[in-house]
Design a protein around this motif. Structure first.
Motif, short mmCIF file in Angstrom:
data_model
loop_
_atom_site.label_atom_id
_atom_site.label_comp_id
_atom_site.label_asym_id
_atom_site.label_seq_id
_atom_site.Cartn_x
_atom_site.Cartn_y
_atom_site.Cartn_z
N THR A 154 75.20 12.02 69.28
CA THR A 154 75.37 11.35 68.00
C THR A 154 75.55 12.32 66.83
OG1 THR A 154 72.96 11.23 67.77
CG2 THR A 154 74.08 9.29 68.68
N ASN A 155 75.01 13.53 66.92
CA ASN A 155 75.13 14.50 65.83
C ASN A 155 76.20 15.55 66.06
OD1 ASN A 155 73.05 13.31 64.34
ND2 ASN A 155 71.51 14.43 65.49
N GLN A 156 76.91 15.47 67.18
CA GLN A 156 77.92 16.47 67.49
C GLN A 156 79.30 16.00 67.03
OE1 GLN A 156 77.01 16.67 71.76
NE2 GLN A 156 76.52 18.82 71.46
N ARG A 157 80.11 16.97 66.56
CA ARG A 157 81.48 16.63 66.18
C ARG A 157 82.38 17.85 66.33
NH1 ARG A 157 82.41 18.12 60.63
NH2 ARG A 157 80.48 18.88 59.73
N VAL A 158 83.64 17.58 66.65
CA VAL A 158 84.63 18.65 66.74
C VAL A 158 85.08 18.95 65.32
CG1 VAL A 158 86.88 19.33 67.63
CG2 VAL A 158 85.35 17.93 69.04
N THR A 159 84.86 20.19 64.88
CA THR A 159 85.17 20.56 63.50
C THR A 159 86.48 21.32 63.36
OG1 THR A 159 83.85 22.57 63.74
CG2 THR A 159 82.74 20.62 62.83
N LYS A 160 86.99 21.86 64.47
CA LYS A 160 88.22 22.65 64.38
C LYS A 160 88.94 22.63 65.71
CE LYS A 160 89.01 26.48 61.73
NZ LYS A 160 88.75 27.83 61.24
N VAL A 161 90.27 22.47 65.66
CA VAL A 161 91.14 22.55 66.83
C VAL A 161 92.20 23.58 66.51
CG1 VAL A 161 92.75 21.29 68.30
CG2 VAL A 161 90.72 20.14 67.44
N MET A 162 92.31 24.60 67.37
CA MET A 162 93.22 25.71 67.10
C MET A 162 94.10 26.02 68.30
SD MET A 162 90.41 28.16 65.13
CE MET A 162 90.93 29.52 66.05
N ALA A 163 95.19 26.74 68.04
CA ALA A 163 96.10 27.18 69.10
C ALA A 163 96.28 28.68 68.98
CB ALA A 163 97.44 26.47 68.97
N ARG A 164 96.29 29.36 70.12
CA ARG A 164 96.49 30.81 70.17
C ARG A 164 97.41 31.14 71.34
NH1 ARG A 164 94.84 30.73 65.74
NH2 ARG A 164 92.87 31.49 64.95
N GLN A 165 98.02 32.31 71.27
CA GLN A 165 98.91 32.75 72.34
C GLN A 165 98.62 34.20 72.71
OE1 GLN A 165 102.01 31.56 69.58
NE2 GLN A 165 103.04 30.60 71.30
N ASP A 166 98.71 34.48 74.01
CA ASP A 166 98.55 35.83 74.52
C ASP A 166 99.87 36.27 75.13
OD1 ASP A 166 95.77 36.00 74.02
OD2 ASP A 166 95.34 34.92 75.87
N THR A 167 100.19 37.55 74.97
CA THR A 167 101.34 38.08 75.70
C THR A 167 100.80 38.67 77.00
OG1 THR A 167 101.20 40.14 74.47
CG2 THR A 167 102.77 38.51 73.68
#
Length: 141
Positions: A113-126
């Motif tokens: 009940t107290n948890q939430r997703v605060t950020k969604v990010m994308a990254r790339q590796d070579t």
């Protein structure tokens, strides 16, 4: 202040092939002395996406569920999706983002009940390798 970062990775078992888990051995988590045994950050890295796929396997979903259920007091969640390749392409960024968004969708089924997703990010590796096609979930208070 000391911030602890712990990452759990499950070793692959069996005769090769893509099992959906990172073959890196698991480090032992620890807590810094000034946190009273409760680290301020927990993280998990889950690899094993098929090339070009943003779909989480059943095993990946089970690991996400177990991780979230293990740490119900951590309230903020950051999800990062990763792709790999010899170069960084716009299409790879979109795939990274879709991996993160699909992970967020799975997470919402298991959040307290107290948890939430605060950020969604994308990254790339070579580079190349199934272990680099991954998502990372970081929990903080």
């Amino acid at each position: 202040d000391t911030v602890l970062f712990a990452s759990w990775k499950t070793a692959s078992t069996g005769g090769g092939g893509n099992t959906g888990v990172d073959p890196t051995p698991s480090p032992s988590p620890s807590a810094s002395a000034n946190t009273g045994g409760n680290p301020t950050t927990r993280a998990i890295v889950i690899s094993g996406f098929a090339g070009g796929s943003d779909q989480l396997t059943t095993q990946m979903k089970q690991r996400i569920k177990a991780f979230i259920k293990k740490y119900p007091t951590y309230t903020k969640i950051k999800v990062t999706g990763y792709t790999t390749g010899p170069t960084v392409l716009r299409a790879d960024y979109g795939l990274s983002k879709r991996r993160a968004l699909n992970t967020k969708s799975v997470l919402t089924n298991y959040l307290g009940t107290n948890q939430r997703v605060t950020k969604v990010m994308a990254r790339q590796d070579t580079g190349f390798g199934g272990h680099l096609r991954r998502i990372k979930i970081v929990l903080t208070n």
